[in-house]
Scaffold this active site. Structure first.
Site, PDB file in Angstrom:
ATOM      1  N   HIS A   1       0.680  -1.435   0.019  1.00 36.65           N
ATOM      2  CA  HIS A   1       0.010  -0.091  -0.067  1.00 36.65           C
ATOM      3  C   HIS A   1       0.929   1.369   0.094  1.00 36.65           C
ATOM      4  O   HIS A   1       0.331   2.449  -0.055  1.00 36.65           O
ATOM      5  CB  HIS A   1      -0.878   0.123   1.091  1.00 36.65           C
ATOM      6  CG  HIS A   1      -2.304   0.582   0.683  1.00 36.65           C
ATOM      7  ND1 HIS A   1      -3.444   0.379   1.577  1.00 36.65           N
ATOM      8  CD2 HIS A   1      -2.666   1.259  -0.233  1.00 36.65           C
ATOM      9  CE1 HIS A   1      -4.616   1.111   0.886  1.00 36.65           C
ATOM     10  NE2 HIS A   1      -4.081   1.567  -0.247  1.00 36.65           N
TER      11      HIS A   1
ATOM     12  N   ASP B   1     -10.058  -0.612   3.667  1.00 39.58           N
ATOM     13  CA  ASP B   1      -9.005  -1.253   4.212  1.00 39.58           C
ATOM     14  C   ASP B   1      -9.190  -1.511   5.779  1.00 39.58           C
ATOM     15  O   ASP B   1     -10.004  -0.909   6.277  1.00 39.58           O
ATOM     16  CB  ASP B   1      -7.683  -0.154   4.399  1.00 39.58           C
ATOM     17  CG  ASP B   1      -6.357  -0.726   4.385  1.00 39.58           C
ATOM     18  OD1 ASP B   1      -5.439  -0.033   3.792  1.00 39.58           O
ATOM     19  OD2 ASP B   1      -6.344  -1.801   5.159  1.00 39.58           O
TER      20      ASP B   1
ATOM     21  N   HIS C   1      -7.068  -1.333   7.840  1.00 42.04           N
ATOM     22  CA  HIS C   1      -6.186  -0.393   8.460  1.00 42.04           C
ATOM     23  C   HIS C   1      -6.530   0.993   7.807  1.00 42.04           C
ATOM     24  O   HIS C   1      -6.800   1.241   6.775  1.00 42.04           O
ATOM     25  CB  HIS C   1      -4.905  -0.971   8.099  1.00 42.04           C
ATOM     26  CG  HIS C   1      -4.618  -2.311   8.632  1.00 42.04           C
ATOM     27  ND1 HIS C   1      -4.584  -3.461   7.729  1.00 42.04           N
ATOM     28  CD2 HIS C   1      -4.042  -3.134   9.529  1.00 42.04           C
ATOM     29  CE1 HIS C   1      -4.081  -4.392   8.049  1.00 42.04           C
ATOM     30  NE2 HIS C   1      -4.069  -4.161   9.205  1.00 42.04           N
TER      31      HIS C   1
ATOM     32  N   ASP D   1      -3.844   3.079   7.862  1.00 41.95           N
ATOM     33  CA  ASP D   1      -2.584   3.616   6.821  1.00 41.95           C
ATOM     34  C   ASP D   1      -2.383   5.298   6.894  1.00 41.95           C
ATOM     35  O   ASP D   1      -1.762   5.508   6.125  1.00 41.95           O
ATOM     36  CB  ASP D   1      -2.792   3.292   5.534  1.00 41.95           C
ATOM     37  CG  ASP D   1      -2.809   1.664   5.321  1.00 41.95           C
ATOM     38  OD1 ASP D   1      -2.795   1.126   4.014  1.00 41.95           O
ATOM     39  OD2 ASP D   1      -2.712   0.953   6.379  1.00 41.95           O
TER      40      ASP D   1
ATOM     41  N   HIS E   1       3.955   0.949   4.320  1.00 42.36           N
ATOM     42  CA  HIS E   1       2.840   0.777   3.930  1.00 42.36           C
ATOM     43  C   HIS E   1       1.403   1.041   4.957  1.00 42.36           C
ATOM     44  O   HIS E   1       0.577   1.144   4.566  1.00 42.36           O
ATOM     45  CB  HIS E   1       2.376  -0.914   3.376  1.00 42.36           C
ATOM     46  CG  HIS E   1       2.546  -1.712   4.598  1.00 42.36           C
ATOM     47  ND1 HIS E   1       1.901  -3.075   4.406  1.00 42.36           N
ATOM     48  CD2 HIS E   1       2.958  -1.638   5.970  1.00 42.36           C
ATOM     49  CE1 HIS E   1       2.013  -3.712   5.317  1.00 42.36           C
ATOM     50  NE2 HIS E   1       2.737  -2.896   6.480  1.00 42.36           N
TER      51      HIS E   1
ATOM     52  N   ASP F   1      -7.363  -1.833  -0.674  1.00 41.68           N
ATOM     53  CA  ASP F   1      -6.316  -2.817   0.232  1.00 41.68           C
ATOM     54  C   ASP F   1      -7.460  -4.189   0.073  1.00 41.68           C
ATOM     55  O   ASP F   1      -8.251  -4.230   0.945  1.00 41.68           O
ATOM     56  CB  ASP F   1      -6.058  -2.407   1.472  1.00 41.68           C
ATOM     57  CG  ASP F   1      -4.963  -3.400   2.041  1.00 41.68           C
ATOM     58  OD1 ASP F   1      -4.217  -2.654   2.955  1.00 41.68           O
ATOM     59  OD2 ASP F   1      -4.963  -4.476   1.979  1.00 41.68           O
TER      60      ASP F   1
ATOM     61  N   ASP G   1      -6.898  -6.433   1.957  1.00 43.84           N
ATOM     62  CA  ASP G   1      -7.029  -6.944   3.409  1.00 43.84           C
ATOM     63  C   ASP G   1      -8.273  -6.337   4.007  1.00 43.84           C
ATOM     64  O   ASP G   1      -8.772  -6.480   5.277  1.00 43.84           O
ATOM     65  CB  ASP G   1      -5.919  -6.681   4.193  1.00 43.84           C
ATOM     66  CG  ASP G   1      -5.497  -5.493   4.653  1.00 43.84           C
ATOM     67  OD1 ASP G   1      -4.434  -5.259   5.170  1.00 43.84           O
ATOM     68  OD2 ASP G   1      -6.450  -4.440   4.846  1.00 43.84           O
TER      69      ASP G   1
ATOM     70  N   GLU H   1      -1.805  -5.127  -1.947  1.00 40.20           N
ATOM     71  CA  GLU H   1      -1.391  -6.134  -0.694  1.00 40.20           C
ATOM     72  C   GLU H   1      -1.841  -7.629  -1.009  1.00 40.20           C
ATOM     73  O   GLU H   1      -2.039  -8.337  -0.304  1.00 40.20           O
ATOM     74  CB  GLU H   1      -2.098  -5.472   0.548  1.00 40.20           C
ATOM     75  CG  GLU H   1      -1.552  -4.347   1.098  1.00 40.20           C
ATOM     76  CD  GLU H   1      -0.412  -4.385   1.635  1.00 40.20           C
ATOM     77  OE1 GLU H   1       0.162  -5.463   1.799  1.00 40.20           O
ATOM     78  OE2 GLU H   1       0.446  -3.216   2.032  1.00 40.20           O
TER      79      GLU H   1
HETATM   80  N1  LIG Z   1      -1.003  -0.157  11.294  1.00 33.58           N
HETATM   81  C1  LIG Z   1       0.148  -1.371  11.192  1.00 33.58           C
HETATM   82  C2  LIG Z   1      -0.144  -2.033   9.990  1.00 33.58           C
HETATM   83  C3  LIG Z   1      -0.221  -1.667   8.679  1.00 33.58           C
HETATM   84  C4  LIG Z   1      -0.836  -2.206   7.443  1.00 33.58           C
HETATM   85  C5  LIG Z   1      -0.664  -1.822   6.347  1.00 33.58           C
HETATM   86  B1  LIG Z   1      -1.781  -2.089   5.268  1.00 33.58           B
HETATM   87  O1  LIG Z   1      -3.166  -1.606   5.429  1.00 33.58           O
HETATM   88  O2  LIG Z   1      -1.491  -1.248   3.899  1.00 33.58           O
HETATM   89  O3  LIG Z   1      -1.777  -3.401   4.858  1.00 33.58           O
HETATM   90  C6  LIG Z   1       0.232  -2.137  12.500  1.00 33.58           C
HETATM   91  C7  LIG Z   1      -0.796  -2.891  12.720  1.00 33.58           C
HETATM   92  N2  LIG Z   1      -0.694  -3.450  14.231  1.00 33.58           N
HETATM   93  C8  LIG Z   1       0.823  -3.281  14.853  1.00 33.58           C
HETATM   94  C9  LIG Z   1       0.623  -3.823  16.157  1.00 33.58           C
HETATM   95  C10 LIG Z   1       0.318  -5.347  15.958  1.00 33.58           C
HETATM   96  C11 LIG Z   1      -0.953  -5.707  15.437  1.00 33.58           C
HETATM   97  C12 LIG Z   1      -0.960  -4.916  14.019  1.00 33.58           C
HETATM   98  C13 LIG Z   1       1.361  -0.732  10.793  1.00 33.58           C
HETATM   99  O4  LIG Z   1       2.614  -1.174  10.762  1.00 33.58           O
HETATM  100  O5  LIG Z   1       1.450   0.624  10.649  1.00 33.58           O
HETATM  101 MN   LIG Z   2      -3.502  -0.422   3.286  1.00 38.79          MN
HETATM  102 MN   LIG Z   3      -4.589  -3.191   5.296  1.00 38.73          MN
END
Ligand SMILES: N[C@](CCCC[B-](O)(O)O)(CCN1CCCCC1)C(=O)O
Ligand SMILES: [Mn+2]
Ligand SMILES: [Mn+2]
Ligand SMILES: [Mn+2]
Length: 304
Positions: A96, A119, A121, A123, A136, A227, A229, A272
């Site tokens: 992403h 999504d 998330h 992001d 991402h 995304d 997901d 993704e």
């Molecule tokens: N918010 C997360 C996941 C980002 C996903 C990106 B996408 O939407 O493009 O796939 C971290 C998520 N979170 C961290 C703590 C444990 C559970 C997951 C991050 O790393 O920033």
């Molecule tokens: Mn995303």
């Molecule tokens: Mn996501």
């Protein structure tokens, strides 16, 4: 009307190899021929050339900053030219982080655009709030004007001026939002329809309200950043950060049908998909689900 397809085999915005194979698996599953069924002329721009940057050490806690920055500068340039040539720009990711360049480039061609972010998330972690340092999870923080003064520029992103306002974004499908992201969403009042709102209101009301308060006059070009997901992991298992309790295939199709009905879809990211994270069957299910949802953007009607 025309669709310009751009493959973006990029995965340095996150640590799991295989996201760079997203374009290939979607093409092989027949995405292009499915789109050709509807009255669109398809222009296939092939895949963007991704340069590898050796010794790309973290900038603070941001991983692979120069690789992500260099790739997204190219994406921005390419997307801007595709949109300027009046093609609906369909970007096949890749992780992403490619949305940094795709939205930046889209804004160059259509400055008044709005963003629909489907999504699990948000992001929108800043380089300082990110729990992982994976870009991402940060794309929107580098694009919104309201966050520009909250962190110093990331190495490799001197070209990237923020180009959208927080009020030009709507979230659909959230169910895994970090603390810092929640603070930003609340602080700036970003409309966010999590899975809880979707269960409470139903997807019909969510789409009605999402589009109404994003663009009351119904005039602005739409950037859809999808995304996979955001959908439930039982139907898109081959992805890097799966979260239970996602959108079902009919909700996904309905979202796209409503966006298609606006007639204002101007660029789409599909991101993704990672075939290294699933079995053969998982990959087939993921690709078929994704295509059956995305084709609704191009006028495919379940009623025939
Ligand atoms: N918010 C997360 C996941 C980002 C996903 C990106 B996408 O939407 O493009 O796939 C971290 C998520 N979170 C961290 C703590 C444990 C559970 C997951 C991050 O790393 O920033
Ligand atoms: Mn995303
Ligand atoms: Mn996501
Ligand atoms: Mn209502």
């Amino acid at each position: 009307s025309k669709v310009g397809i751009l493959g973006i085999p990029f995965s340095k915005g996150q640590p799991k190899g295989g996201a760079e194979m997203g374009p290939e698996i979607l093409r092989r599953a027949g995405l292009v021929s499915r789109i050709k069924r509807f009255d669109y002329q398809v222009v296939d721009h092939g895949d963007i050339e991704i340069e590898s940057i050796p010794g790309d050490k973290p900038d603070g806690n941001v991983k692979n900053p120069r690789s992500v920055g260099r790739a997204n500068k190219k994406i921005s340039d390419k997307v801007a030219s595709i949109v300027k040539s009046k093609e609906l720009c369909l970007n096949l990711g890749g992780d992403h982080s490619i949305a940094i360049g795709s939205i930046h480039g889209h804004c160059r061609a259509e400055p008044g655009l709005v963003v629909v972010w489907v999504d699990a998330h948000a992001d929108i972690n800043t380089p300082l709030s990110s729990p992982s340092g994976n870009m991402h999870g940060m794309p929107l923080s580098l694009l919104v004007k309201e966050l520009a003064d909250r962190f110093s520029p990331v190495e490799g992103f001197d070209w990237c001026k923020p180009c959208i306002h927080v009020r030009d974004i709507v979230y659909i499908g959230l169910r895994d939002v970090d603390e810092g992201e929640r603070w930003i969403i609340d602080q700036f009042g970003i409309p966010a329809y999590s899975m809880q709102e979707i269960d409470k209101m139903g997807i019909k009301e969510v789409m009605h309200h999402a589009l109404k308060n994003l663009d009351p006059n119904g005039t602005r070009p739409i950037h859809l950043s999808f995304d996979v997901d955001g959908l439930d992991p039982t139907i898109t298992p081959s992805t890097g950060t799966p979260v239970l309790g996602g959108l079902n295939i009919r909700e996904g199709q309905y979202i796209m049908e409503e966006l298609a009905n606006t007639g204002r879809l101007s660029a789409i990211d599909i991101v993704e998909v990672n075939p290294l994270l699933g079995s053969e069957k998982d990959n087939m299910v993921t690709a078929e689900t994704t295509i059956s949802v995305i084709e609704k953007c191009f006028g495919s009607k379940r009623g025939g």
